[in-house]
Structure formats: structure tokens, C-alpha cells
Scaffold this motif. Structure first.
Motif, PDB file in Angstrom:
ATOM      1  N   LEU A  38       4.587   1.531 -15.932  1.00  0.00           N
ATOM      2  CA  LEU A  38       4.891   2.949 -16.080  1.00  0.00           C
ATOM      3  C   LEU A  38       3.995   3.825 -15.199  1.00  0.00           C
ATOM      4  CD1 LEU A  38       6.501   5.137 -17.627  1.00  0.00           C
ATOM      5  CD2 LEU A  38       4.622   5.171 -19.260  1.00  0.00           C
ATOM      6  N   ILE A  39       2.702   3.680 -15.343  1.00  0.00           N
ATOM      7  CA  ILE A  39       1.763   4.568 -14.646  1.00  0.00           C
ATOM      8  C   ILE A  39       1.708   4.250 -13.151  1.00  0.00           C
ATOM      9  CG2 ILE A  39      -0.625   5.373 -14.557  1.00  0.00           C
ATOM     10  CD1 ILE A  39       0.834   6.169 -17.131  1.00  0.00           C
ATOM     11  N   ASN A  40       1.527   2.986 -12.790  1.00  0.00           N
ATOM     12  CA  ASN A  40       1.421   2.632 -11.373  1.00  0.00           C
ATOM     13  C   ASN A  40       2.667   2.988 -10.569  1.00  0.00           C
ATOM     14  OD1 ASN A  40      -1.197   1.796 -11.639  1.00  0.00           O
ATOM     15  ND2 ASN A  40      -0.723  -0.378 -11.696  1.00  0.00           N
ATOM     16  N   PRO A  41       3.890   2.768 -11.069  1.00  0.00           N
ATOM     17  CA  PRO A  41       5.058   3.227 -10.309  1.00  0.00           C
ATOM     18  C   PRO A  41       5.085   4.744 -10.104  1.00  0.00           C
ATOM     19  CG  PRO A  41       5.742   1.581 -11.886  1.00  0.00           C
ATOM     20  CD  PRO A  41       4.309   1.907 -12.189  1.00  0.00           C
ATOM     21  N   LEU A  42       4.630   5.499 -11.118  1.00  0.00           N
ATOM     22  CA  LEU A  42       4.550   6.947 -10.952  1.00  0.00           C
ATOM     23  C   LEU A  42       3.547   7.325  -9.867  1.00  0.00           C
ATOM     24  CD1 LEU A  42       4.676   8.120 -14.683  1.00  0.00           C
ATOM     25  CD2 LEU A  42       6.485   8.303 -12.965  1.00  0.00           C
ATOM     26  N   ILE A  43       2.415   6.634  -9.843  1.00  0.00           N
ATOM     27  CA  ILE A  43       1.415   6.874  -8.797  1.00  0.00           C
ATOM     28  C   ILE A  43       1.991   6.495  -7.436  1.00  0.00           C
ATOM     29  CG2 ILE A  43      -0.835   6.134  -7.910  1.00  0.00           C
ATOM     30  CD1 ILE A  43      -1.693   5.846 -10.871  1.00  0.00           C
ATOM     31  N   GLY A  44       2.737   5.402  -7.387  1.00  0.00           N
ATOM     32  CA  GLY A  44       3.381   4.982  -6.142  1.00  0.00           C
ATOM     33  C   GLY A  44       4.356   6.020  -5.625  1.00  0.00           C
ATOM     34  N   LEU A  45       5.069   6.696  -6.540  1.00  0.00           N
ATOM     35  CA  LEU A  45       5.981   7.766  -6.123  1.00  0.00           C
ATOM     36  C   LEU A  45       5.218   8.946  -5.536  1.00  0.00           C
ATOM     37  CD1 LEU A  45       8.548   7.858  -9.067  1.00  0.00           C
ATOM     38  CD2 LEU A  45       8.965   7.121  -6.711  1.00  0.00           C
ATOM     39  N   VAL A  46       4.101   9.291  -6.160  1.00  0.00           N
ATOM     40  CA  VAL A  46       3.310  10.430  -5.694  1.00  0.00           C
ATOM     41  C   VAL A  46       2.718  10.145  -4.321  1.00  0.00           C
ATOM     42  CG1 VAL A  46       1.243  11.822  -6.137  1.00  0.00           C
ATOM     43  CG2 VAL A  46       2.811  11.289  -8.006  1.00  0.00           C
ATOM     44  N   PHE A  47       2.131   8.961  -4.139  1.00  0.00           N
ATOM     45  CA  PHE A  47       1.489   8.624  -2.867  1.00  0.00           C
ATOM     46  C   PHE A  47       2.458   7.993  -1.871  1.00  0.00           C
ATOM     47  CE2 PHE A  47      -2.290   8.762  -5.613  1.00  0.00           C
ATOM     48  CZ  PHE A  47      -3.088   9.586  -4.844  1.00  0.00           C
ATOM     49  N   LYS A  48       3.704   7.737  -2.278  1.00  0.00           N
ATOM     50  CA  LYS A  48       4.706   7.094  -1.434  1.00  0.00           C
ATOM     51  C   LYS A  48       4.149   5.820  -0.800  1.00  0.00           C
ATOM     52  CE  LYS A  48       7.135  11.373  -0.338  1.00  0.00           C
ATOM     53  NZ  LYS A  48       7.831  11.530  -1.502  1.00  0.00           N
ATOM     54  N   ALA A  49       3.573   4.993  -1.638  1.00  0.00           N
ATOM     55  CA  ALA A  49       2.974   3.745  -1.171  1.00  0.00           C
ATOM     56  C   ALA A  49       3.347   2.626  -2.129  1.00  0.00           C
ATOM     57  CB  ALA A  49       1.454   3.877  -1.105  1.00  0.00           C
ATOM     58  N   GLU A  50       3.582   1.455  -1.581  1.00  0.00           N
ATOM     59  CA  GLU A  50       3.860   0.276  -2.411  1.00  0.00           C
ATOM     60  C   GLU A  50       2.592  -0.146  -3.142  1.00  0.00           C
ATOM     61  OE1 GLU A  50       6.597  -2.032  -2.609  1.00  0.00           O
ATOM     62  OE2 GLU A  50       7.888  -0.496  -1.762  1.00  0.00           O
ATOM     63  N   SER A  51       1.506  -0.181  -2.401  1.00  0.00           N
ATOM     64  CA  SER A  51       0.236  -0.598  -2.979  1.00  0.00           C
ATOM     65  C   SER A  51      -0.896   0.086  -2.233  1.00  0.00           C
ATOM     66  CB  SER A  51       0.081  -2.111  -2.869  1.00  0.00           C
ATOM     67  OG  SER A  51      -1.207  -2.499  -3.269  1.00  0.00           O
ATOM     68  N   LEU A  52      -1.843   0.594  -2.981  1.00  0.00           N
ATOM     69  CA  LEU A  52      -2.990   1.236  -2.329  1.00  0.00           C
ATOM     70  C   LEU A  52      -3.924   0.201  -1.693  1.00  0.00           C
ATOM     71  CD1 LEU A  52      -3.853   4.072  -4.856  1.00  0.00           C
ATOM     72  CD2 LEU A  52      -2.815   4.293  -2.618  1.00  0.00           C
TER      73      LEU A  52
END
Length: 132
Positions: A38-52
Motif C-alpha cells: 500500500l505505502i510503497n506503491p503510493l510513494i512510487g507514484l509520487v516519485f515516479k520510480a519503480e525502486s529508489l
């Protein structure tokens, strides 16, 4: 020697600790899934990144510094802490407050006596002791 070990194991603290570790491990799985799904996919949407982990890599000489991985770990920690607090701790605190209110237990501590009141009590006790 065996008797002491048996008393140590059966004291209760060890059993409570063992139960806490097992429950903590099971609870960790719940929090990990909430953060990962839930949280990591939302962060991925914000940063437009698959993985930091693959973002913000700085190369100096032959060394590679993955600042994105560090940032990802920090965000992950804050996300886990937020999920634990807002989903579990805060509702449990409200539940405990409601239960305490139903039972008539007050959270306010009793008013402590002032210094002057304590000195008066000490004086009275000393006078009583000296009069004997």
C-alpha cells in the motif's frame, strides 16, 4: 543448578517475553505487507520510480553511492512507524481511554501536597515523637 533454571523459566517474565517475540514476528508480517503493498506503491507514484534503490546513484572513482537506497530506507521506516501508530497504537489508546472512562478511572494524578504542607506534616510528626 537445574532447580534454579526451572525457577528462571517458570518465573513468568521469560514466558511473557517469548509470547511477545512470537506475536511481534506475526505482527511484523502484517505491517510489512501494508507497507509493501500500500505505502510503497503510493510513494512510487509520487516519485515516479519503480525502486529508489536504482535512483540517485553517485559514482566517485570506482565507488558507487546509492543515496536513493538510503532515502528509500528512511521513507520505509517512517512509513512503517506511521502505519503502526495510526492503524494500531492510536486506536488502541482510544479503546483503553473509553474502557477507563466506563470503569470510572481517572487519568489525572492526585494533587501532590505542597512543600509547606509537607513541612507542616514533618513538624507535627517530630513534635509527636519528641513528646513521647
Amino acid at each position: 543448578m537445574i532447580k534454579g533454571f526451572k525457577e528462571f523459566i517458570l518465573r513468568g517474565n521469560v514466558i511473557d517475553l517469548a509470547v511477545a517475540v512470537v506475536i511481534g514476528a506475526a505482527f511484523s508480517a502484517i505491517v510489512t505487507v501494508v507497507v509493501a503493498k500500500l505505502i510503497n506503491p503510493l510513494i512510487g507514484l509520487v516519485f515516479k520510480a519503480e525502486s529508489l534503490d536504482k535512483a540517485m546513484i553517485v559514482t566517485i572513482g570506482s565507488s558507487h553511492f546509492g543515496f536513493g537506497a538510503i532515502l528509500g530506507a528512511i521513507i520505509n521506516f517512517v512509513a512503517v512507524a506511521a502505519v503502526v501508530y495510526f492503524v494500531f497504537v492510536m486506536p488502541m489508546n482510544h479503546f483503553k481511554q473509553r474502557q477507563a472512562a466506563k470503569a470510572g478511572v481517572s487519568d489525572e494524578p492526585e494533587a501532590l501536597p505542597t512543600e509547606q504542607e509537607l513541612l507542616i506534616q514533618i513538624r507535627d510528626l517530630l513534635e509527636k515523637q519528641n513528646s513521647r
